[in-house]
Enzyme design. Structure first.
Site, short mmCIF file in Angstrom:
data_model
loop_
_atom_site.label_atom_id
_atom_site.label_comp_id
_atom_site.label_asym_id
_atom_site.label_seq_id
_atom_site.Cartn_x
_atom_site.Cartn_y
_atom_site.Cartn_z
N ASP A 1 36.99 43.76 34.61
CA ASP A 1 37.25 42.57 35.41
C ASP A 1 38.24 42.99 36.50
O ASP A 1 38.95 43.99 36.35
CB ASP A 1 37.84 41.48 34.52
N ASP B 1 40.30 40.43 38.88
CA ASP B 1 41.45 39.54 39.02
C ASP B 1 42.23 39.43 37.73
O ASP B 1 41.67 39.20 36.66
CB ASP B 1 40.99 38.14 39.46
#
Length: 295
Positions: free
Chosen positions: A89, A91
């Site tokens: 991922d 963010d």
């Protein structure tokens, strides 16, 4: 925040700035779809890209008492050490910030958008609804996005560059899978040496005058379950034997399903989301733990 499942937020302060000269690379076709062609012209001169690496002091005492997965089992450790692909991922994992929150803040709609982000990450509303609602609050034109990218360089999580280098030495393929936007993730991939074809993310769309049109809804990451779909596509395309998903949110946890990731590692060095951490195979607060386990 409303809809957030008991999340702890950790404030960080940057301690150093790194600068690298990066020669521009041509955008592959799938990264330019829906964009006004003339807006994608790039300078022939190298450009200065700055990333900020910040120190994080996680409050590990905030771990829920029932969370007993901060130490990996032998099976979890074996899968991590033998992984031939790791999907990150972006963010609050690879980067310290939530990209859309930062863009919204830059455009003057930070608080309202951050509330929607919390709902999306806790899994309390469908991701596609949250994404559309957040963008509708500020409708960023292309000129404002370009200004943001120039003035707000990526803030990398401490240790992420070393971890990715370690994975590359082991010949482990690395992917970035994000509900954020390609335009904002491309600088991150350049800094970390991740090829653009290994990015799975959303795409902002603009008209011929640079006006905001929305986002490409054909991207798998534009809807709930999209990261799981992306991971399944990656696995089917390359036939990986052991694939790991690493992130902080509910959409990352979704990727651990039959045909998807074999392992979900929850990174809580920026944000601890209790509902997500409780279901993770392994919870880590520092990328150094993952680096050390590979040695």
């Amino acid at each position: 925040m409303e809809g957030l499942a008991s999340t702890g937020t950790i404030t960080v302060q940057p301690y150093c700035t790194r600068r690298k000269y990066i020669s521009p690379q041509p955008y592959p076709h799938h990264l330019t779809k829906g964009l006004f062609t003339s807006c994608l012209r790039m300078s022939t001169k190298p450009r200065l890209t700055t990333s900020i690496t910040a120190s994080v002091q996680p409050i590990e005492s905030a771990i829920p008492a029932q969370c007993n997965n901060t130490q990996p089992s032998r099976e979890v450790l074996e899968i991590w050490q033998s992984a031939d692909a790791v999907c990150f991922d972006v963010d609050s994992t690879v980067c310290l910030d939530e990209g859309i929150d930062e863009l919204a803040e830059f455009c003057g709609a930070g608080k309202a958008v951050a509330e929607w982000t919390a709902r999306a990450m806790s899994g309390s509303v469908p991701f596609e609804d949250a994404l559309a609602a957040r963008l509708s609050l500020f409708n960023p034109p292309l000129s404002q996005l370009q200004d943001f990218l120039e003035k707000k360089p990526p803030r990398l999580s401490p240790g992420i560059d070393e971890l990715i280098k370690k994975l590359k030495v082991k010949q482990t393929d690395v992917y970035l899978i994000s509900g954020g936007f390609r335009q904002m993730i491309q600088p991150v991939s350049l800094l970390l040496g991740i090829p653009p074809e290994n990015i799975f993310a959303n795409q902002l769309l603009f008209g011929s005058s640079g006006e905001f049109l929305g986002f490409d809804r054909s991207e798998p990451t534009s809807r709930s379950g999209g990261k799981a779909t992306a991971v399944q596509q990656i696995r089917e395309a390359h036939g990986y034997k052991a694939l790991v998903m690493l992130g902080d949110g509910a959409t990352d946890l979704e990727a651990r399903k039959p045909g998807g990731a074999d392992l979900f590692i929850c990174y809580a060095g920026v944000q601890l989301r209790e509902a997500v951490a409780a279901k993770a195979d392994w919870v880590v607060f520092n990328f150094q733990d993952l680096i050390n386990s590979l040695e």
